[in-house]
Design a protein around this motif. Sequence first.
Motif, mmCIF file in Angstrom:
data_model
loop_
_atom_site.group_PDB
_atom_site.id
_atom_site.type_symbol
_atom_site.label_atom_id
_atom_site.label_comp_id
_atom_site.label_asym_id
_atom_site.label_seq_id
_atom_site.Cartn_x
_atom_site.Cartn_y
_atom_site.Cartn_z
ATOM 1 N N ALA A 49 58.751 37.918 40.369
ATOM 2 C CA ALA A 49 58.849 36.543 39.884
ATOM 3 C C ALA A 49 59.030 35.603 41.056
ATOM 4 N N ILE A 50 58.556 34.366 40.886
ATOM 5 C CA ILE A 50 58.758 33.348 41.905
ATOM 6 C C ILE A 50 59.170 32.043 41.245
ATOM 7 N N TYR A 59 55.613 34.939 36.671
ATOM 8 C CA TYR A 59 56.132 36.290 36.496
ATOM 9 C C TYR A 59 55.010 37.320 36.472
ATOM 10 N N ALA A 60 55.351 38.518 36.906
ATOM 11 C CA ALA A 60 54.450 39.636 36.709
ATOM 12 C C ALA A 60 54.357 39.924 35.216
ATOM 13 N N ASP A 61 53.183 40.359 34.766
ATOM 14 C CA ASP A 61 52.991 40.626 33.341
ATOM 15 C C ASP A 61 54.001 41.655 32.829
ATOM 16 N N SER A 62 54.369 42.596 33.671
ATOM 17 C CA SER A 62 55.246 43.687 33.243
ATOM 18 C C SER A 62 56.674 43.233 32.934
ATOM 19 N N VAL A 63 57.045 42.029 33.384
ATOM 20 C CA VAL A 63 58.418 41.572 33.166
ATOM 21 C C VAL A 63 58.491 40.303 32.323
ATOM 22 N N LYS A 64 57.363 39.740 31.959
ATOM 23 C CA LYS A 64 57.358 38.511 31.154
ATOM 24 C C LYS A 64 58.112 38.720 29.845
ATOM 25 N N GLY A 65 58.961 37.756 29.516
ATOM 26 C CA GLY A 65 59.744 37.843 28.300
ATOM 27 C C GLY A 65 61.026 38.636 28.446
ATOM 28 N N ARG A 66 61.190 39.341 29.558
ATOM 29 C CA ARG A 66 62.413 40.125 29.788
ATOM 30 C C ARG A 66 63.216 39.607 30.965
ATOM 31 N N PHE A 67 62.534 39.124 32.005
ATOM 32 C CA PHE A 67 63.202 38.653 33.215
ATOM 33 C C PHE A 67 63.109 37.136 33.291
ATOM 34 N N THR A 68 64.133 36.534 33.872
ATOM 35 C CA THR A 68 64.142 35.092 34.084
ATOM 36 C C THR A 68 64.609 34.791 35.499
ATOM 37 N N ILE A 69 63.798 34.038 36.225
ATOM 38 C CA ILE A 69 64.173 33.635 37.570
ATOM 39 C C ILE A 69 64.719 32.210 37.509
#
Length: 115
Positions: A49-50, A59-69
């Motif tokens: 993520a940036i 975000y990378a597709d693999s973390v969208k909806g789970r990670f927040t920067i």
Amino acid sequence: QEQVVESGGGLVQPGGSLRLSCTTSVSIFSINRMGWYRQAPGKERELVAIITSSGSTNYADSVKGRFTISRDAGRNTGYLQMNSLKSEDTALYYCNVKTYVRDYWGKGTLVTVSS
């Protein structure tokens, strides 16, 4: 000497959460963007993520909806909130601080997702 230091990694069970922090001594006025990258064993480093100086995120597709920067400009600190962690999120997580002159990297913080 300007530095980047990550913290917050650890062992967590699948489905759990962690918050990573990235503290930097790079002048806030020089920072173009901050980002999180990760490298799993046997794999290449990949973007997670940036966040730009204007607050735009990606975000990378693999973390969208789970990670927040996010970023606290007043404290010159960036964060990565990681929820619903999966075993495939296990990796060494690096913070990157990008200026118009150069990139700065931390030494990484280890995230292990395992039951």
